[in-house]
Scaffold this motif. Structure first.
Motif, short mmCIF file in Angstrom:
data_model
loop_
_atom_site.label_atom_id
_atom_site.label_comp_id
_atom_site.label_asym_id
_atom_site.label_seq_id
_atom_site.Cartn_x
_atom_site.Cartn_y
_atom_site.Cartn_z
N GLN A 798 0.86 -1.18 0.00
CA GLN A 798 0.00 0.00 0.00
C GLN A 798 0.89 1.23 0.00
O GLN A 798 1.80 1.34 0.83
N VAL A 799 0.64 2.14 -0.93
CA VAL A 799 1.52 3.28 -1.14
C VAL A 799 0.69 4.56 -1.02
O VAL A 799 -0.36 4.69 -1.65
N ALA A 800 1.17 5.48 -0.20
CA ALA A 800 0.55 6.80 -0.06
C ALA A 800 1.52 7.85 -0.58
O ALA A 800 2.73 7.77 -0.33
N LEU A 801 0.99 8.84 -1.29
CA LEU A 801 1.83 9.83 -1.97
C LEU A 801 1.33 11.23 -1.71
O LEU A 801 0.11 11.47 -1.67
N ASN A 802 2.24 12.16 -1.55
CA ASN A 802 1.90 13.59 -1.61
C ASN A 802 2.02 14.01 -3.07
O ASN A 802 3.09 13.88 -3.67
N VAL A 803 0.92 14.53 -3.62
CA VAL A 803 0.88 14.87 -5.04
C VAL A 803 0.39 16.30 -5.20
O VAL A 803 -0.57 16.71 -4.54
N GLN A 804 1.05 17.03 -6.07
CA GLN A 804 0.59 18.37 -6.43
C GLN A 804 0.13 18.34 -7.87
O GLN A 804 0.88 17.97 -8.78
N ARG A 805 -1.13 18.75 -8.07
CA ARG A 805 -1.70 18.83 -9.42
C ARG A 805 -2.17 20.25 -9.63
O ARG A 805 -3.16 20.67 -9.04
N GLY A 806 -1.45 20.98 -10.44
CA GLY A 806 -1.75 22.39 -10.62
C GLY A 806 -1.52 23.14 -9.32
O GLY A 806 -0.46 23.04 -8.70
N SER A 807 -2.52 23.87 -8.87
CA SER A 807 -2.38 24.64 -7.64
C SER A 807 -2.86 23.88 -6.41
O SER A 807 -2.77 24.38 -5.30
N SER A 808 -3.39 22.66 -6.60
CA SER A 808 -3.91 21.89 -5.48
C SER A 808 -2.94 20.78 -5.09
O SER A 808 -2.25 20.21 -5.94
N ARG A 809 -2.92 20.50 -3.80
CA ARG A 809 -2.08 19.44 -3.27
C ARG A 809 -2.96 18.46 -2.52
O ARG A 809 -3.97 18.84 -1.92
N GLY A 810 -2.57 17.20 -2.55
CA GLY A 810 -3.39 16.21 -1.86
C GLY A 810 -2.62 14.94 -1.58
O GLY A 810 -1.51 14.72 -2.09
N LEU A 811 -3.23 14.13 -0.74
CA LEU A 811 -2.69 12.81 -0.43
C LEU A 811 -3.44 11.80 -1.29
O LEU A 811 -4.68 11.77 -1.29
N GLU A 812 -2.69 10.99 -2.04
CA GLU A 812 -3.29 10.00 -2.92
C GLU A 812 -2.68 8.64 -2.60
O GLU A 812 -1.69 8.54 -1.87
N LEU A 827 -7.19 10.69 -1.61
CA LEU A 827 -7.63 10.39 -0.25
C LEU A 827 -8.06 11.64 0.50
O LEU A 827 -9.12 11.69 1.09
N ALA A 828 -7.19 12.65 0.52
CA ALA A 828 -7.47 13.84 1.32
C ALA A 828 -6.73 15.03 0.73
O ALA A 828 -5.63 14.89 0.20
N PRO A 829 -7.33 16.21 0.83
CA PRO A 829 -6.63 17.41 0.34
C PRO A 829 -5.57 17.83 1.33
O PRO A 829 -5.63 17.51 2.52
N LEU A 830 -4.58 18.55 0.84
CA LEU A 830 -3.56 19.16 1.70
C LEU A 830 -3.69 20.67 1.56
O LEU A 830 -3.88 21.19 0.47
N SER A 831 -3.59 21.33 2.67
CA SER A 831 -3.77 22.78 2.68
C SER A 831 -2.68 23.45 1.84
O SER A 831 -1.51 23.06 1.90
N PRO A 832 -3.04 24.47 1.07
CA PRO A 832 -2.01 25.21 0.33
C PRO A 832 -1.05 25.95 1.26
O PRO A 832 0.01 26.37 0.84
N ARG A 833 -1.43 26.07 2.54
CA ARG A 833 -0.55 26.73 3.50
C ARG A 833 0.54 25.81 4.02
O ARG A 833 1.43 26.25 4.73
N LEU A 834 0.46 24.51 3.70
CA LEU A 834 1.46 23.57 4.19
C LEU A 834 2.83 23.99 3.68
O LEU A 834 3.04 24.16 2.49
N ARG A 835 3.76 24.11 4.62
CA ARG A 835 5.06 24.69 4.28
C ARG A 835 5.88 23.78 3.37
O ARG A 835 6.40 24.20 2.35
#
Length: 868
Positions: A798-812, A827-835
């Motif tokens: 099972q693999v979880a990834l931080n992915v950025q697609r355009g201006s949005s970031r999320g966990l996939e 799976l879940a969005p990541l805040s654009p404020r995440l450093r």
């Protein structure tokens, strides 16, 4: 919800009426022609001609239903005097007979409600017209008894005069008449009162005050009485309490008040429903970080049938919209919102039906609402389904959509399967071209339903504005519904997502399992270039040294936090953290300044997360610590780190016994002159595998994954280190995961020369780290990969990834079985404020990840995922 700051009242049209009472409308106009045929059984709104043209100063119309009778009531000018008018309504929405004048009406009207006057047991239930209006003495509450056909039986009856404004009015029919409730403003709170009326609509009791400082209130009609629920300040402690009080037909209290919940941070949103011969209470209960919906079932006498339980698994914060019961209490529907839903283009109002004596049934639906709307849809539960009146674009299945949003009636079965959707259609104005959009209402309100038959009011923005009574009929038109049934999502799919702690922005997380407990280490971000300024007052640990990154260990047991301990206020963000467990203890590796230089620290923790022993591992006089790693061995611990004491990054390892005593020399792995980043360690019997990424190629941007196999006895090299799948591109975020007696090595590769996209590589290894076949390369299109976590079972990884697609970031996430690969799923969005991209971490099957909340707050979140 009925609260003093959100008064409930029916829709009001003002500024559009004329100077005389409406007249009976002319014969119906021709309905628009269907353009997309489908089943003739599909119901839709039947257009009617206007039963009124709304001139200036008219209030209403308001619809009421009592048994099978329906009526429309409004107030309009008749010459210089305002009057109440009414007309009975057929099930298909047509006015039956002429409009009738009832009685004189006040010039300025407040709240209006048309409600049954007596219980269903009466042979002549009729209606009550309840209204409020203000004069110099205060706000008056009065009632007017109506026949089933909408005629007035007497003059208006004054019920009460309150000094402050009336915020809410409602009524419950009884076997002897009605109980009329109202709430009036009392400072920053509300005063809730009740009076009993007999069958003539005349008070049969004195006005009784039920609550004097209510924050919120709800009313439900039970089988034998009315129950009022109130949220109030708890006078005995700094907090709030939800309590219920039953009343008989004479507005007298029946039994003691029943306390449902109390808490210091209890919110004001709750609702009641009479269902399955009991009282269902749903409320929003603040958790430490995010509110979640709770429920409890009570008997008809107010006795708890079971302890309070969560209604649904949380997907971030939950917001209660409302609880809606069918007329005889056979079904109750819950509408709520998961505020953590990743789609920002639409609000998703979730709908569920309560099972008999249990929680929500499996069938769910989602109603899509434009996030720009400031008002919520109207909802009605009938005997055989659930209905909503919502603003939506009008789209036929095979025709262009209207760009404007119009009121649309949506119907679902009792199992929440969408049955129909239809915009409120009205006849186009005279001389209009054949444009279906010209036949849509601009406003809709007053939804009432009995079985599958619904009525509503539609109006067009015009001066004067025509107002239409609208009913259901079969049609050949097929409109696209803004609602969908919730079907099981393809795996992997999110099951729940909750916040565990909030802190300063996070820079790293690590997780280990000790017995039945989960230890979660978090490291906050701190800029190492910040000047060192000694404090003038002591820090929480009593020292005057300036605070840097906070290193905390949180202990959880069966999804409950049982402890939290600060390991250091002066950790170093750049070095990261690593956590390994063995038996009833764990080892935490981290870095901090010691003697003004970055050093590696190790801390021995017990099962409670408390520090038992701590040691500084390194004594370097220059350089930086950029990564740490730790793994448990059968006779101690292996610790690795990267430092730059010789001017460029290199990997060092050392073995410690169970009490942190060195039992091997500090070993430096093969020297390199390129960059080194990331560490991942895994013990496989007598072998310790150590993976990292290094820039060994002279090609710009190329970085490879390097693997070392070490003897577990003393961490000496077993053989030459190996470059795994060289020349793939810029590799980073390597991870080792156990699988059977061997391992799986996973990492991310950025596509060279690409504007976006990347790939995940997974390589099978034997117990000594030798590759078993070529690695699999899984391309991820149109997304930039920044971090990875991997967990393997015998069957799959099972693999979880931080992915950025355009201006949005999320966990996939994706599943990989060696020969079979699932699609990558969000799976879940990541805040654009995440450093920064902080790698997620597996704790058994549970996934933990860092996010942000607000401008300068970090959040640790726990994600439960259905993988299969």
């Amino acid at each position: 919800m009925r609260t003093w700051y959100f008064p409930i009242g029916l829709a009001l049209l003002s500024g559009c009426w004329g100077s005389r009472a409406p007249e009976l409308p002319p014969p119906p106009a021709r309905a628009p022609t269907a353009t997309a045929p489908t089943s003739a059984a599909a119901p839709s709104i039947k257009p009617q001609v206007p039963f009124a043209t709304v001139p200036d100063g008219t209030y209403g119309p308001y619809l009421g239903q009592s048994g099978t009778a329906r009526v429309a009531v409004w107030a309009s000018h008749e010459g210089e005097q305002r009057a109440w008018f009414s007309v009975p309504i057929a099930e298909d929405g047509k006015p039956m007979g002429a409009f009738r004048r009832l009685v004189d009406a006040p010039e300025e009207i407040g709240l209006v409600l048309v409600t049954p006057s007596v219980g269903d047991s009466s042979a002549d239930p009729g209606f009550l017209l309840l209204s409020t209006w203000a004069d110099r003495t205060g706000t008056r509450v009065e009632s007017l008894r109506l026949t089933p056909g909408g005629g007035a039986l007497s003059a208006p009856v004054p019920l009460s005069t309150t000094p402050g404004p009336v915020l809410w009015i409602d009524s419950v029919p009884t076997g002897r008449g009605s109980l009329v409730f109202w709430a009036s403003r009392s400072g920053t709170r509300a005063r809730v009162s009740v009076v009993a009326l007999d069958e003539r609509g005349v008070p049969s009791s004195a006005v009784r005050q039920l609550a004097t400082s209510a924050l919120a209130w709800q009313l439900v009609h039970t089988e034998n009485s009315a129950v009022l629920g109130v949220v109030r300040e708890d006078s005995g402690s700094p907090g709030r309490v939800i309590e219920l009080q039953s009343l008989d037909d004479f507005a007298d209290a029946v039994g003691p008040t029943v306390e449902v919940s109390r808490g210091a941070d209890l919110g004001a949103d709750f609702d009641l429903a009479w269902v399955d011969e009991g009282i269902l209470v749903v409320w929003s209960e603040p958790a430490p970080l995010e509110s979640r919906l709770m429920m409890v079932r009570l008997s008809g006498e107010g006795q708890r049938l079971a302890p309070a339980t969560p209604v649904v698994d949380p997907i971030g914060e939950q917001a209660l919209i409302g609880l809606f019961a069918s007329p005889r209490g056979a079904h109750a529907y819950l509408v709520w919102e998961n505020l953590g839903d990743p789609d920002l283009r639409t609000r998703k109002l979730r709908i569920g039906r309560f099972k008999t004596g249990a929680g929500l049934a499996a069938g769910r639906a989602v109603l899509h609402v434009d996030p720009r709307d400031e008002t919520l849809p109207e909802f009605v539960a009938s005997e055989d389904g659930f209905h909503a009146l919502v603003l939506s674009r009008a789209c036929l299945a095979d025709a262009p959509c209207s760009e404007e949003r119009h009121p649309m009636l949506v119907g679902l079965s009792s199992d929440l399967v969408p049955n129909y959707a239809q915009p409120l259609q009205v006849p186009p104005p005279p001389g209009a071209t054949e444009n279906p959009a010209l036949g849509f209402a601009d406003m809709g309100w007053g939804l009432i339903c009995s079985g599958a038959a619904c009525s509503a009011i539609g109006a067009v923005r015009a001066v004067p504005a025509p107002v239409f009574l609208l009913g259901l009929r079969a049609t050949l038109q097929r409109w696209i519904a803004p609602v969908q049934a919730v079907t099981p999502a393809p795996r992997p799919a999110i099951r729940s997502n909750r916040a565990l702690l909030e802190s300063a922005p996070l820079s790293d997380i690590a997780v280990a399992t000790v017995g039945e407990r989960r230890l979660i280490a978090t490291l906050t971000y701190f800029d190492p270039s910040t000047p060192y300024v000694r404090r003038k007052t002591p820090a929480p640990d009593g020292r005057y040294a300036p605070i840097r990154a906070e290193l905390r260990v949180t202990v959880r047991n069966r999804d409950k936090e049982i402890g939290s301990h600060i390991i250091s206020y002066r950790a170093r963000s750049l070095g990261g953290i690593s956590l390994a467990s063995s038996g009833q203890q764990a080892l935490l590796a981290w870095s901090a300044m010691d003697r003004k230089k970055p050093q590696v620290f190790v801390t021995l923790l017990d099962a409670d997360g408390k520090r038992r022993k701590q040691k500084v591992l390194t004594y370097t006089k220059k350089g930086e610590i950029s990564a740490v790693g730790a793994v448990a061995l059968k006779d101690g611990w292996a610790v690795a780190w990267i430092d730059t004491r010789h001017g460029h990054p290199e990997v060092y390892v050392v073995k410690l016994d169970a009490q942190l005593k060195r039992i091997s020399p500090e070993r430096r792995l093969a020297r390199t002159v390129g960059s080194v980043s990331g560490l991942s360690l895994l013990a496989r019997g007598e072998v310790v595998l150590l993976a990292r990424t290094e820039a060994r190629s002279h090609a710009q941007g190329v970085q490879d994954v390097v693997l070392s196999a070490l003897n577990a006895s003393d961490l000496s090299a077993i053989d030459e280190e190996r470059v795994v799948a060289p020349g793939q591109g810029h590799a980073h975020s390597c991870r080792l995961a156990a699988r059977g007696s061997g391992a799986v090595l996973s990492w991310v590769v950025d596509q060279m020369g690409s504007l976006g996209g990347g790939a995940v590589l997974l390589a099978k290894l034997d117990s000594r780290g030798a590759a078993v076949g070529a690695p699999d390369r899984l391309a991820v299109d149109s997304g930039t990969l920044s971090a990875i976590a991997t967990r393997c079972t015998e069957k799959e990884c099972q693999v979880a990834l931080n992915v950025q697609r355009g201006s949005s970031r999320g966990l996939e996430a994706l599943r990989w079985g060696g020969a079979e690969v699932s699609d990558i799923r969000p799976l879940a969005p990541l805040s654009p404020r995440l450093r920064d991209a902080i790698p997620p971490v597996f704790g058994d099957a549970t996934l933990y990840y860092a996010d942000s909340s607000g401008e300068e707050r970090g959040v640790l979140r726990q994600l439960e995922v259905d993988w299969q």
